[in-house]
Write a protein that holds these residues in place. Structure first.
Motif, mmCIF file in Angstrom:
data_model
loop_
_atom_site.group_PDB
_atom_site.id
_atom_site.type_symbol
_atom_site.label_atom_id
_atom_site.label_comp_id
_atom_site.label_asym_id
_atom_site.label_seq_id
_atom_site.Cartn_x
_atom_site.Cartn_y
_atom_site.Cartn_z
ATOM 1 N N LEU A 7 1.672 2.356 -3.590
ATOM 2 C CA LEU A 7 0.466 2.687 -4.350
ATOM 3 C C LEU A 7 0.625 3.880 -5.022
ATOM 4 N N TYR A 10 -6.772 -4.897 -3.365
ATOM 5 C CA TYR A 10 -5.281 -4.859 -3.025
ATOM 6 C C TYR A 10 -4.869 -6.324 -3.195
ATOM 7 N N ARG A 25 0.821 -1.339 -0.068
ATOM 8 C CA ARG A 25 -0.037 -0.050 0.214
ATOM 9 C C ARG A 25 0.920 1.159 -0.004
#
Length: 259
Positions: free
Chosen positions: A104, A111, A101
């Motif tokens: 990202l 995800y 994450r």
């Protein structure tokens, strides 16, 4: 929401083959959907994976089946130098480990987790950087790396050595690797010591080996495009999901060109 398609062909065709040809899913995925009881034809459940659909019949994929296809994940990564595309050896780091994450680049609805089986669609060697596509989408994999794929890929390459018109001509067409002639390529010098390559094939370390054959040494190689999908402003080490529009554009670009 369920989805339906009406078969407009002239001859009966196996359901799994037709769904694959239509870009709905791969043959193997279609067989899984049938085995799961998620496919009907004109309201009747399809129970045989060898079942054929007839002209004019309507196939429906129920909501659970469509949801299973919609969650097939595809991501774009700007792979840095030193990261391997897949199958790490020893202490090598595979690109899939970048899918955190914290790396990202934009918002994502899904995800990656242990349930996803992401594979590279066209590898990029450890010493190279740039656009890498990871996907569990069988239809997309066939479009990008299948034996009939005609998608081109763009690279910018920094080299050391004398670049001459004769060497450029050889890089464009006239070299062999592993005893096989290479397909014609687009090669141009865009600035001193920097070449742009556009290839429609992807043999192992192809550009580096091509350059070696004409006495040029690659010192930097970045892939900037796969078909219509561009690296653009995605920073090194970052990733983002592929959009539905990008997937559709990739599938469209992979279709055989009319002769």
């Amino acid at each position: 929401m369920s989805r339906s398609w009406t078969y407009g062909g002239d001859e009966p065709v196996r359901v799994n083959k037709w769904l694959a040809q239509s870009g709905v899913c791969s043959r193997r995925e279609a067989e899984g959907l049938i085995a799961g009881g998620l496919v009907t034809i004109d309201g009747a459940l399809v129970e045989d994976v060898g079942r054929k659909i007839l002209p004019g019949q309507t196939l429906t994929l129920d909501e659970a089946g469509q949801e299973a296809l919609d969650t097939k994940l595809t991501v774009l990564i700007h792979k840095p130098v030193g990261i391997v595309s897949a199958q790490p050896e020893g202490d090598q780091v595979p690109a899939v480990r970048l899918l955190r994450r914290s790396n990202l680049f934009v918002e994502a609805e899904v995800y990656p987790n242990s349930d996803h089986r992401l594979a590279p669609l066209g590898r990029l060697d450890m010493d190279s950087r740039g656009l890498l596509i990871l996907s569990e989408d069988g239809v997309l994999a066939k479009a990008v790396i299948g034996p009939d794929s005609e998608l081109d890929k763009e690279y910018f390459v920094q080299v050391e050595g004398d670049i001459t018109p004769e060497k450029i001509d050889l890089l464009r067409h006239g070299l062999e690797l592993d005893g096989r002639e290479l397909r014609p390529a687009t090669v141009e010098e865009v600035m001193p010591g920097r070449l742009r390559f556009v290839l429609v094939e992807g043999r192992n370390r192809q550009i580096r080996r091509m350059c070696e054959l004409v006495e040029l040494e690659v010192v930097d190689l970045i892939r900037t495009r796969v078909g219509p999908i561009e690296l653009a402003d995605l920073p090194g080490g970052m990733w983002r999901p592929m959009t539905a529009a990008e997937r559709a554009a990739l599938l469209e670009a992979s279709k055989p060109r009319a002769s």
